[in-house]
Enzyme design. Structure first.
Site, short mmCIF file in Angstrom:
data_model
loop_
_atom_site.label_atom_id
_atom_site.label_comp_id
_atom_site.label_asym_id
_atom_site.label_seq_id
_atom_site.Cartn_x
_atom_site.Cartn_y
_atom_site.Cartn_z
N TRP A 196 0.49 -0.92 -0.38
CA TRP A 196 0.33 -0.19 0.12
C TRP A 196 0.68 1.63 -0.17
CZ3 TRP A 196 -4.48 -0.78 -2.59
CH2 TRP A 196 -4.93 -1.45 -1.94
N ASP A 209 -2.29 6.72 6.28
CA ASP A 209 -2.78 5.65 5.48
C ASP A 209 -3.54 4.83 6.68
OD1 ASP A 209 -4.89 3.57 4.67
OD2 ASP A 209 -3.31 3.14 2.50
N LYS A 222 -13.33 -1.43 6.83
CA LYS A 222 -12.77 -2.22 6.60
C LYS A 222 -13.06 -1.53 8.48
CE LYS A 222 -8.40 -1.50 3.77
NZ LYS A 222 -9.04 -3.01 3.38
N1 PMP Z 1 -4.34 1.69 1.74
C1 PMP Z 1 -4.61 0.32 2.39
C2 PMP Z 1 -3.96 0.47 3.74
C3 PMP Z 1 -5.30 -1.10 2.21
O1 PMP Z 1 -5.62 -1.70 2.96
C4 PMP Z 1 -6.25 -0.26 1.02
C5 PMP Z 1 -7.39 -2.03 0.21
N2 PMP Z 1 -7.30 -2.37 1.01
C6 PMP Z 1 -6.58 0.45 0.50
C7 PMP Z 1 -5.02 1.89 0.76
C8 PMP Z 1 -6.51 0.52 -1.11
O2 PMP Z 1 -8.39 1.11 -0.42
P1 PMP Z 1 -9.69 1.58 -1.42
O3 PMP Z 1 -9.87 0.25 -1.91
O4 PMP Z 1 -10.67 1.85 -0.96
O5 PMP Z 1 -9.33 2.60 -2.99
#
Ligand code: PMP
Length: 360
Positions: free
Chosen positions: A102, A172, A196
């Site tokens: 991420w 994030d 989540k």
């Molecule tokens: N950042 C993290 C730490 C995540 O776990 C996720 C999704 N699993 C995201 C960003 C991306 O999120 P989204 O699918 O809502 O764009």
């Protein structure tokens, strides 16, 4: 099937009372004669729902009036672009810490808008640890310092808040928000995809210190401009009303559980149970530096990968769902967010013990 223990990383399990309340209110919210989904976002009823959700979130997370709370769309991934567009201002570069998939996605997107300085990375360790802040090559002139407090895929979580000095810290928190108490005043900005610990996917909650607003580049799309969202109560256009409402129900549920203090204690206990079991059983493994093991996402491997399919099949049959690890790392992953009851962790540990005994 009755309701399962859903270990999915996201969209993730939601508290059952929240779903029941949403069901009960589905056709006729509070005698309004309609579903929340059908309400005008400018009407009194929805404004009340939206404001209550924001106030409950502020109370839960301990967010002062120095910060704006924005309810945006496009998931956490859209923030990977919003952040450089809104926060680079007249600075040439931003600092990023790379601790996993991420972080890397955030970095790749930021590079489209400015220079990115990777101040530290744990790539060499296979993202199993977090470099000590003493070795970070941060830039005192950076526009901001971005990091990922919890890497959802790797199961790697900071046990400290980095010190950004005068550089605003941007985090994030998609997979760790509201999982325990947090000192929000240490951050310039926090963002979290909702799917989540907050509610339905698509919604993303942004907490931003007000002095960081108003620096967006002129080409920033209106729908990505934090100032415009702040000025319009996140209703410049039609917001994701039902998701916002559902997030509000989750916030009420969290308050009734005792808030983030109580959640933190339960989450620490849940994670410890699972890690203790993995560590004492030769059949299972988790590669993460113990100090930085995630409370929310716990990847684990079986001694023999050839047994993965059988393990998952047996788990499914017991209502222990979505344990398959992310395709990039393989193995298993148990995501044990706020709404995953402790009994779910107990049931998982029991199954893992039986499986290891039979097949190990
Ligand atoms: N950042 C993290 C730490 C995540 O776990 C996720 C999704 N699993 C995201 C960003 C991306 O999120 P989204 O699918 O809502 O764009």
């Amino acid at each position: 099937m009755s309701r399962a223990y859903n270990f999915c990383a996201g969209p993730a399990i939601l508290p059952e009372p929240v779903l029941q309340q949403a069901r009960d209110e589905m056709l006729n919210w509070n005698n309004s004669g309609m579903s929340v989904m059908e309400m005008s976002h400018r009407g009194e009823d929805f404004i009340r729902i939206a404001e209550t959700a924001e106030n409950d979130f502020r109370e839960l997370a301990g967010i002062s009036d120095d910060y704006a709370v924005l309810f945006m769309q496009g998931g956490a991934s859209s923030q990977f672009s919003c952040i450089p567009l809104n926060l680079l201002g007249d600075k040439p570069s931003a600092d990023y810490i790379n601790t996993g998939i991420w972080s890397e996605k955030a970095i790749a997107e930021a590079k489209r808008y400015g220079d990115v300085n990777i101040a530290a990375s744990s790539r060499d360790s296979g993202f199993t640890t977090i470099p000590d802040q003493s070795v970070w090559q941060t830039d005192a002139n950076a526009a901001y310092l971005h990091y990922t407090p919890n890497e959802t895929i790797g199961g790697l979580e900071y046990d400290f808040i980095p010190d950004g000095g005068n550089v605003p810290l941007v985090a994030d928190m998609s997979s760790t928000i509201l999982s325990r108490p947090l000192d929000v005043s240490k951050f310039g900005m926090i963002y979290a995809g909702a799917q989540k610990n907050i509610g339905p996917s698509g919604l993303v909650v942004v907490v931003i210190r007000k002095d960081l607003l108003g620096k967006a580049r002129k080409e920033t799309p209106t729908m990505m401009n934090y100032q415009i969202f702040a000025d319009n109560g996140s209703m410049y256009n039609t917001p994701a009303t039902f998701s916002w409402y559902l997030a509000g129900l989750v916030f009420k549920w969290l308050k009734a559980q005792g808030g983030v203090q109580a959640m933190g204690e339960i989450n620490a206990r849940k994670a410890k149970k699972l890690y203790d079991f993995i560590d004492t059983n030769d059949f299972y493994g988790n590669p993460i530096d113990h100090r930085f093991r995630s409370w929310m996402n716990i990847p684990f491997t079986l001694a023999d990968d050839a047994l993965n399919g059988e393990f998952l099949k047996g788990a499914d049959a017991r209502g222990l769902l979505n344990l398959k690890g992310h395709r990039s790392v393989g193995g298993m992953r148990a995501s044990i967010y706020n709404a995953l009851p402790e009994a779910g962790v107990d049931a998982l540990v029991q199954y893992m013990a039986e499986f290891a005994k039979e097949r190990g």
